[in-house]
Enzyme design. Structure first.
Site, PDB file in Angstrom:
ATOM      1  N   ASP A 142      22.992-114.037 -71.248  1.00 62.52           N
ATOM      2  CA  ASP A 142      23.649-115.086 -70.676  1.00 62.52           C
ATOM      3  C   ASP A 142      22.848-116.427 -70.473  1.00 62.52           C
ATOM      4  O   ASP A 142      23.054-117.148 -69.341  1.00 62.52           O
ATOM      5  CB  ASP A 142      24.175-114.611 -69.186  1.00 62.52           C
ATOM      6  CG  ASP A 142      25.447-115.685 -68.541  1.00 62.52           C
ATOM      7  OD1 ASP A 142      25.975-116.252 -69.429  1.00 62.52           O
ATOM      8  OD2 ASP A 142      25.219-115.581 -67.328  1.00 62.52           O
ATOM      9  N   CYS A 196      45.537-103.095 -73.204  1.00 64.54           N
ATOM     10  CA  CYS A 196      46.092-104.002 -71.894  1.00 64.54           C
ATOM     11  C   CYS A 196      47.738-103.495 -71.841  1.00 64.54           C
ATOM     12  O   CYS A 196      48.288-103.441 -70.890  1.00 64.54           O
ATOM     13  CB  CYS A 196      46.077-105.359 -71.931  1.00 64.54           C
ATOM     14  SG  CYS A 196      44.467-105.920 -71.596  1.00 64.54           S
ATOM     15  N   CYS A 199      50.715-104.675 -69.250  1.00 71.48           N
ATOM     16  CA  CYS A 199      49.960-104.923 -67.998  1.00 71.48           C
ATOM     17  C   CYS A 199      49.552-106.283 -67.628  1.00 71.48           C
ATOM     18  O   CYS A 199      49.127-107.066 -68.572  1.00 71.48           O
ATOM     19  CB  CYS A 199      49.023-104.110 -67.598  1.00 71.48           C
ATOM     20  SG  CYS A 199      48.336-104.238 -66.001  1.00 71.48           S
ATOM     21  N   CYS A 206      45.751-113.784 -59.413  1.00 72.07           N
ATOM     22  CA  CYS A 206      44.920-115.165 -59.440  1.00 72.07           C
ATOM     23  C   CYS A 206      45.601-116.003 -58.289  1.00 72.07           C
ATOM     24  O   CYS A 206      46.591-116.506 -58.627  1.00 72.07           O
ATOM     25  CB  CYS A 206      44.766-115.629 -60.545  1.00 72.07           C
ATOM     26  SG  CYS A 206      43.691-117.279 -60.668  1.00 72.07           S
ATOM     27  N   CYS A 249      34.568-114.945 -57.819  1.00 71.14           N
ATOM     28  CA  CYS A 249      35.869-114.322 -57.509  1.00 71.14           C
ATOM     29  C   CYS A 249      36.185-113.208 -58.537  1.00 71.14           C
ATOM     30  O   CYS A 249      35.770-113.050 -59.466  1.00 71.14           O
ATOM     31  CB  CYS A 249      37.180-115.190 -57.584  1.00 71.14           C
ATOM     32  SG  CYS A 249      38.574-114.409 -57.516  1.00 71.14           S
ATOM     33  N   CYS A 252      40.743-110.775 -60.226  1.00 68.85           N
ATOM     34  CA  CYS A 252      41.291-110.376 -61.588  1.00 68.85           C
ATOM     35  C   CYS A 252      40.911-109.346 -62.205  1.00 68.85           C
ATOM     36  O   CYS A 252      41.419-108.522 -63.036  1.00 68.85           O
ATOM     37  CB  CYS A 252      41.260-111.694 -62.609  1.00 68.85           C
ATOM     38  SG  CYS A 252      39.877-111.971 -63.203  1.00 68.85           S
ATOM     39  N   CYS A 256      42.531-104.454 -62.325  1.00 66.66           N
ATOM     40  CA  CYS A 256      42.684-103.871 -63.431  1.00 66.66           C
ATOM     41  C   CYS A 256      42.820-102.404 -63.453  1.00 66.66           C
ATOM     42  O   CYS A 256      41.876-101.974 -62.879  1.00 66.66           O
ATOM     43  CB  CYS A 256      41.415-104.356 -64.407  1.00 66.66           C
ATOM     44  SG  CYS A 256      41.433-103.594 -66.085  1.00 66.66           S
TER      45      CYS A 256
END
Length: 355
Positions: A142, A196, A199, A206, A249, A252, A256
Site C-alpha cells: 500500500d 457475489c 447479492c 452505503c 467505514c 459495505c 457481506c
C-alpha cells in the site's frame, strides 16, 4: 528377496514458498503472472476520467505505472500476492446505534499494518533470495502504484466484490494485502472467481450512496475517503450520512455474507484492537490538540491524517448525535485555527440547535 524403490517427492518451490509465507503470519497466498490482469488498465483509466478519485492526485499522476506490474518494473515475471487477516471479533455495525461513540475502521484499531505486513514481506524476501540464485524482487504494501486487489484476484486469493474490495471465501473482506514482484516465472495459481451472485447488500448499506454501479466506487462520496484522504471541508450534503464514523467505514464490508466464514482466530495478533481505539467517546476526541492527538494515535495508521481532520470528523459526528452536551466544546471549536474544524463545528452546532 526383492526390494521396491520408493520415490521421494521433493516439494515444489511454490509450495515451500507458501509454507514459508504461512509461517510468517500470512493466511492467504497465491501467484499470478505479471500480465494476468490486463483489464485493470482500462478500468483504472475510466475511473480516473470520471474523476472518481477525488483529491487523490497520486492515483492519476502514476496511472501508467499503476495499471500493470510491468509498467512499474519491466523485469517482473510473476507477482506473489499475500493476505494477512484482521478479522474482527465483534460486528463493526454494532456501534452504529451508539451516537456518542466514534466509529473507527477495524483495520486501524490495532498496530499500523504497513509496519507489520512489510516486516513479514521482508522476511519472506530474504528466504526467497537464499532459495533462488540471482533473484531480483520488489515488495509492496500500500505504498506504491500497485493494484493489489486485481492482482490478488488473479492470484486466487478471492475476487473483487461489488464494493470493489477483495472478498475471500475463507477470510471474508478482512485481509491486508501485500505483493512481491519477482524476476523469475513461477507457476501461477488458479484465479479467483466472482461469487457475489445477485447479492447487493454492500450497495444498499452505503450511507452516502458511494456506489454508482456494482463494482464501482466513487471516492468523492465514500466515507473512508472523506474522513481519511480528503483534506478540507466535507460536502454538507454528505455529512448526515457520515453518522458517527470518525475514521474510515466498514459498512459495505460488514454486511457481506462471506464474512460469516471469517474467523477472528486467524487474525494476526498485532491487529488486536487497542482499547482506546475500539470505541472512543466523541467527548474525548473533540478537545484534542496536536500533541495529545499524536500521543493517543502513536503507532496507528490514524496518526497520518493529523489532528485537524480527526477533530473535523468528530465534530460532524457530534452534530449527528443529537446530544446537546457537545455544544460548549463545539462553540469553542468554532474559533479553531483550522478552517475546516471551525466549519465542521459551526455546522454541528446548527444541527444540534435545530433539533
Amino acid at each position: 528377496m526383492s526390494t521396491s524403490s520408493q520415490t521421494i517427492m521433493t516439494p515444489s518451490l511454490e509450495s515451500r514458498l507458501e509454507s514459508a509465507a504461512r509461517d510468517l503470519g500470512f493466511v492467504a497466498f497465491g501467484i499470478a503472472d505479471a500480465d494476468a490482469a490486463p483489464h485493470t488498465v482500462k478500468r483504472l483509466a475510466q475511473w480516473l476520467a470520471d474523476g472518481c478519485h477525488g483529491d487523490m492526485i497520486w492515483m492519476e499522476s502514476r496511472a501508467e505505472q499503476r495499471g500493470s506490474p510491468k509498467g512499474l518494473w519491466p523485469d517482473v515475471q510473476s507477482v506473489i500476492s499475500l493476505g494477512m487477516s484482521y478479522a474482527p471479533t465483534e460486528d463493526p455495525m454494532a456501534l452504529a446505534q451508539h451516537a456518542d461513540i466514534g466509529r473507527i475502521s477495524v483495520y486501524a484499531q490495532g498496530a499500523d499494518y504497513h509496519d507489520i505486513v512489510k516486516k513479514a514481506l521482508k522476511a519472506l524476501a530474504r528466504w526467497m533470495v537464499t532459495e533462488i540464485p540471482d533473484l531480483q524482487l520488489k515488495l509492496f504494501v500500500d505504498t506504491a502504484p500497485v493494484m493489489e486487489k486485481p492482482l490478488a484476484e488473479a492470484a486466487g486469493l478471492g475476487w473483487q466484490g461489488k464494493h470493489s474490495n477483495l472478498v475471500s471465501r475463507d477470510h471474508g473482506s478482512w485481509l491486508f494485502l501485500g505483493a512481491i514482484y519477482v524476476s523469475v516465472a513461477l507457476k501461477p495459481s488458479v484465479a479467483g472467481r466472482d461469487r457475489c451472485g445477485s447479492c447487493d447488500a454492500c450497495q444498499r448499506i452505503c450511507p452516502t450512496n458511494a456506489f454508482p454501479a456494482p463494482y464501482q466506487v466513487d471516492a468523492r462520496r465514500c466515507i473512508s475517503y472523506l474522513t481519511i484522504e480528503h483534506d478540507g471541508p466535507i460536502p454538507e450534503e454528505l455529512r448526515q450520512g457520515i453518522g458517527n464514523h470518525i475514521y474510515g467505514c466498514d459498512d459495505c464490508l460488514s454486511v457481506c455474507p462471506w464474512n460469516k466464514f471469517a474467523q477472528s482466530a486467524h487474525r494476526h495478533r498485532a491487529f488486536l484492537p487497542r482499547a482506546e481505539l475500539s470505541a472512543p467517546e466523541l467527548g474525548d476526541i473533540l478537545p484534542l490538540d496536536d500533541p495529545s492527538f499524536r500521543q493517543i494515535f502513536a503507532g496507528s495508521p490514524i496518526k497520518r491524517i493529523g489532528r485537524n481532520r480527526m477533530v473535523r470528523n468528530a465534530a460532524i459526528a457530534a452534530g449527528n448525535s443529537g446530544n446537546n452536551s457537545y455544544i460548549p466544546i463545539l462553540t469553542q471549536l468554532c474559533g479553531d485555527e483550522s478552517a475546516m474544524v471551525a466549519d465542521a463545528a459551526t455546522w454541528a452546532l446548527a444541527q444540534l440547535r435545530r433539533r
